[in-house]
Design a protein around this motif. Structure first.
Motif, PDB file in Angstrom:
ATOM      1  N   VAL A  70       2.015 -10.724   2.054  1.00  0.00           N
ATOM      2  CA  VAL A  70       0.659 -10.743   2.594  1.00  0.00           C
ATOM      3  C   VAL A  70       0.031  -9.368   2.376  1.00  0.00           C
ATOM      4  CG1 VAL A  70       1.209 -12.487   4.344  1.00  0.00           C
ATOM      5  CG2 VAL A  70       1.360 -10.059   4.921  1.00  0.00           C
ATOM      6  N   ALA A  71      -1.301  -9.333   2.344  1.00  0.00           N
ATOM      7  CA  ALA A  71      -2.016  -8.063   2.229  1.00  0.00           C
ATOM      8  C   ALA A  71      -1.626  -7.192   3.409  1.00  0.00           C
ATOM      9  CB  ALA A  71      -3.515  -8.313   2.207  1.00  0.00           C
ATOM     10  N   ARG A  72      -1.504  -5.885   3.173  1.00  0.00           N
ATOM     11  CA  ARG A  72      -1.018  -4.984   4.215  1.00  0.00           C
ATOM     12  C   ARG A  72      -1.494  -3.568   3.986  1.00  0.00           C
ATOM     13  NH1 ARG A  72       4.917  -5.967   3.935  1.00  0.00           N
ATOM     14  NH2 ARG A  72       4.173  -8.003   3.377  1.00  0.00           N
ATOM     15  N   CYS A  73      -1.311  -2.754   5.000  1.00  0.00           N
ATOM     16  CA  CYS A  73      -1.514  -1.310   4.905  1.00  0.00           C
ATOM     17  C   CYS A  73      -0.367  -0.647   5.661  1.00  0.00           C
ATOM     18  CB  CYS A  73      -2.865  -0.900   5.488  1.00  0.00           C
ATOM     19  SG  CYS A  73      -3.020  -1.172   7.268  1.00  0.00           S
ATOM     20  N   ALA A  74      -0.245   0.659   5.541  1.00  0.00           N
ATOM     21  CA  ALA A  74       0.764   1.456   6.253  1.00  0.00           C
ATOM     22  C   ALA A  74       2.197   1.035   5.922  1.00  0.00           C
ATOM     23  CB  ALA A  74       0.521   1.429   7.764  1.00  0.00           C
ATOM     24  N   GLY A 101      -4.695  -6.427  -0.497  1.00  0.00           N
ATOM     25  CA  GLY A 101      -3.814  -7.302  -1.252  1.00  0.00           C
ATOM     26  C   GLY A 101      -3.856  -7.044  -2.740  1.00  0.00           C
ATOM     27  N   ASP A 102      -4.418  -5.928  -3.156  1.00  0.00           N
ATOM     28  CA  ASP A 102      -4.513  -5.605  -4.578  1.00  0.00           C
ATOM     29  C   ASP A 102      -3.256  -4.899  -5.057  1.00  0.00           C
ATOM     30  OD1 ASP A 102      -7.066  -6.425  -4.086  1.00  0.00           O
ATOM     31  OD2 ASP A 102      -8.034  -4.564  -4.659  1.00  0.00           O
ATOM     32  N   LEU A 103      -3.027  -4.973  -6.341  1.00  0.00           N
ATOM     33  CA  LEU A 103      -1.968  -4.202  -6.973  1.00  0.00           C
ATOM     34  C   LEU A 103      -2.536  -3.663  -8.281  1.00  0.00           C
ATOM     35  CD1 LEU A 103       0.988  -3.274  -6.905  1.00  0.00           C
ATOM     36  CD2 LEU A 103       1.540  -5.332  -8.211  1.00  0.00           C
ATOM     37  N   TRP A 104      -2.421  -2.357  -8.443  1.00  0.00           N
ATOM     38  CA  TRP A 104      -3.002  -1.688  -9.603  1.00  0.00           C
ATOM     39  C   TRP A 104      -1.968  -0.826 -10.313  1.00  0.00           C
ATOM     40  CZ3 TRP A 104      -8.189  -2.216 -10.892  1.00  0.00           C
ATOM     41  CH2 TRP A 104      -8.956  -2.932  -9.970  1.00  0.00           C
ATOM     42  N   VAL A 105      -2.177  -0.627 -11.595  1.00  0.00           N
ATOM     43  CA  VAL A 105      -1.347   0.269 -12.393  1.00  0.00           C
ATOM     44  C   VAL A 105      -2.231   1.412 -12.861  1.00  0.00           C
ATOM     45  CG1 VAL A 105      -0.115   0.520 -14.584  1.00  0.00           C
ATOM     46  CG2 VAL A 105       0.253  -1.485 -13.194  1.00  0.00           C
ATOM     47  N   PHE A 106      -1.752   2.648 -12.665  1.00  0.00           N
ATOM     48  CA  PHE A 106      -2.455   3.807 -13.214  1.00  0.00           C
ATOM     49  C   PHE A 106      -1.844   4.093 -14.575  1.00  0.00           C
ATOM     50  CE2 PHE A 106      -3.021   8.404 -13.854  1.00  0.00           C
ATOM     51  CZ  PHE A 106      -4.409   8.426 -13.837  1.00  0.00           C
ATOM     52  N   GLN A 107      -2.663   3.952 -15.603  1.00  0.00           N
ATOM     53  CA  GLN A 107      -2.209   4.182 -16.969  1.00  0.00           C
ATOM     54  C   GLN A 107      -2.426   5.655 -17.300  1.00  0.00           C
ATOM     55  OE1 GLN A 107      -4.803   1.185 -18.536  1.00  0.00           O
ATOM     56  NE2 GLN A 107      -3.176  -0.330 -18.582  1.00  0.00           N
ATOM     57  N   ARG A 108      -1.321   6.373 -17.391  1.00  0.00           N
ATOM     58  CA  ARG A 108      -1.405   7.825 -17.547  1.00  0.00           C
ATOM     59  C   ARG A 108      -2.082   8.251 -18.841  1.00  0.00           C
ATOM     60  NH1 ARG A 108       4.262  10.191 -15.248  1.00  0.00           N
ATOM     61  NH2 ARG A 108       4.599   8.543 -13.748  1.00  0.00           N
ATOM     62  N   GLN A 109      -1.810   7.564 -19.928  1.00  0.00           N
ATOM     63  CA  GLN A 109      -2.412   7.986 -21.203  1.00  0.00           C
ATOM     64  C   GLN A 109      -3.926   7.856 -21.192  1.00  0.00           C
ATOM     65  OE1 GLN A 109      -0.330   5.878 -24.308  1.00  0.00           O
ATOM     66  NE2 GLN A 109       0.967   7.676 -24.676  1.00  0.00           N
ATOM     67  N   SER A 110      -4.428   6.724 -20.714  1.00  0.00           N
ATOM     68  CA  SER A 110      -5.879   6.524 -20.693  1.00  0.00           C
ATOM     69  C   SER A 110      -6.509   7.081 -19.420  1.00  0.00           C
ATOM     70  CB  SER A 110      -6.210   5.034 -20.810  1.00  0.00           C
ATOM     71  OG  SER A 110      -5.723   4.332 -19.687  1.00  0.00           O
ATOM     72  N   ARG A 111      -5.682   7.461 -18.459  1.00  0.00           N
ATOM     73  CA  ARG A 111      -6.135   7.964 -17.160  1.00  0.00           C
ATOM     74  C   ARG A 111      -7.101   6.969 -16.502  1.00  0.00           C
ATOM     75  NH1 ARG A 111      -4.677  12.532 -15.527  1.00  0.00           N
ATOM     76  NH2 ARG A 111      -6.543  13.056 -14.356  1.00  0.00           N
ATOM     77  N   LEU A 154       9.186  -2.934  -1.624  1.00  0.00           N
ATOM     78  CA  LEU A 154       8.143  -2.795  -0.615  1.00  0.00           C
ATOM     79  C   LEU A 154       8.725  -3.184   0.737  1.00  0.00           C
ATOM     80  CD1 LEU A 154       4.498  -3.780  -0.627  1.00  0.00           C
ATOM     81  CD2 LEU A 154       5.978  -5.002   0.933  1.00  0.00           C
ATOM     82  N   HIS A 155       8.440  -2.387   1.768  1.00  0.00           N
ATOM     83  CA  HIS A 155       8.902  -2.736   3.118  1.00  0.00           C
ATOM     84  C   HIS A 155       7.791  -2.515   4.139  1.00  0.00           C
ATOM     85  CE1 HIS A 155      10.729  -1.830   7.124  1.00  0.00           C
ATOM     86  NE2 HIS A 155      11.221  -3.023   6.869  1.00  0.00           N
ATOM     87  N   GLY A 156       7.718  -3.464   5.080  1.00  0.00           N
ATOM     88  CA  GLY A 156       6.932  -3.307   6.292  1.00  0.00           C
ATOM     89  C   GLY A 156       5.446  -3.112   6.106  1.00  0.00           C
ATOM     90  N   GLY A 157       4.850  -2.425   7.092  1.00  0.00           N
ATOM     91  CA  GLY A 157       3.422  -2.190   7.125  1.00  0.00           C
ATOM     92  C   GLY A 157       2.767  -3.006   8.221  1.00  0.00           C
ATOM     93  N   LEU A 158       1.450  -3.078   8.158  1.00  0.00           N
ATOM     94  CA  LEU A 158       0.655  -3.865   9.094  1.00  0.00           C
ATOM     95  C   LEU A 158      -0.129  -4.913   8.322  1.00  0.00           C
ATOM     96  CD1 LEU A 158      -0.850  -0.986  11.274  1.00  0.00           C
ATOM     97  CD2 LEU A 158       0.961  -2.580  11.955  1.00  0.00           C
ATOM     98  N   ASP A 159      -0.206  -6.131   8.858  1.00  0.00           N
ATOM     99  CA  ASP A 159      -1.023  -7.153   8.210  1.00  0.00           C
ATOM    100  C   ASP A 159      -2.485  -6.980   8.626  1.00  0.00           C
ATOM    101  OD1 ASP A 159      -1.300  -8.299  10.751  1.00  0.00           O
ATOM    102  OD2 ASP A 159      -0.051 -10.040  10.295  1.00  0.00           O
TER     103      ASP A 159
END
Length: 172
Positions: free
Chosen positions: A42-46, A15-25, A58-63
């Protein structure tokens, strides 16, 4: 530019959401704000995601219980502030089934048309060539329809909830 990524491992949901900051890597967590926090998926994978001019779709996945999901969400970020975002569930006119381990591919630079391709309809099943076209005219005008595509060449894949993915190529 930064890159937003929902985190999930094969058959694990966080259920996490992260941003990859390219400048600071470096990775930074995204804070979901406003009503979007209450409407978060809901938290999901796939699952699959694609960028559009409206935000990330975002679409679908498995809970967490390995149940397939068929929901569709839009993630919108603040102006030049990828550390804060808002989720918005999208209501789809037409058919959009519960799928996982599929692709969501923008068909234009704006990403107003997205192709859903491939997928598993249920855990333990073999992949099925499912193809749908999602059209997003605005966040309140979303349509989906089944499109007929031929089976891609070399289309075989073994996948089970308790085992890693084992793609195989069909004999030529």
């Amino acid at each position: 530019e930064d890159l937003a990524v929902p985190v999930g491992m094969p058959y694990e949901t966080f259920g996490d959401l992260w941003v990859f900051q390219r400048q600071s890597r470096a990775w930074a967590p995204v804070t979901v704000v406003g009503e979007g926090a209450e409407r978060a998926p809901v938290a999901r994978c796939a699952h699959c995601m694609a960028a559009t001019r409206h935000g990330l779709v975002l679409h679908g996945g498995l809970d967490a219980a390995n149940r397939p999901l068929g929901d569709l969400f839009l993630l919108q970020f603040g102006e030049e502030d990828y550390s804060r975002a808002q989720w918005r569930p999208l209501t789809v006119q037409g058919i959009l089934p519960e799928l996982f381990s599929h692709t969501l591919t923008p068909l234009s630079d704006a990403g107003d048309s997205l192709l859903v391709l491939g997928a598993f309809p249920r855990p333990g099943d073999h992949p099925a060539v499912q193809s749908f076209l999602i059209t997003i005219d605005s966040p309140s005008e979303v349509a989906s329809r089944r499109v007929a595509l031929p089976t891609p060449p070399r289309w075989t894949h073994r996948h089970a909830p308790d085992a890693p993915c084992e793609p195989t190529l069909a004999a030529e």
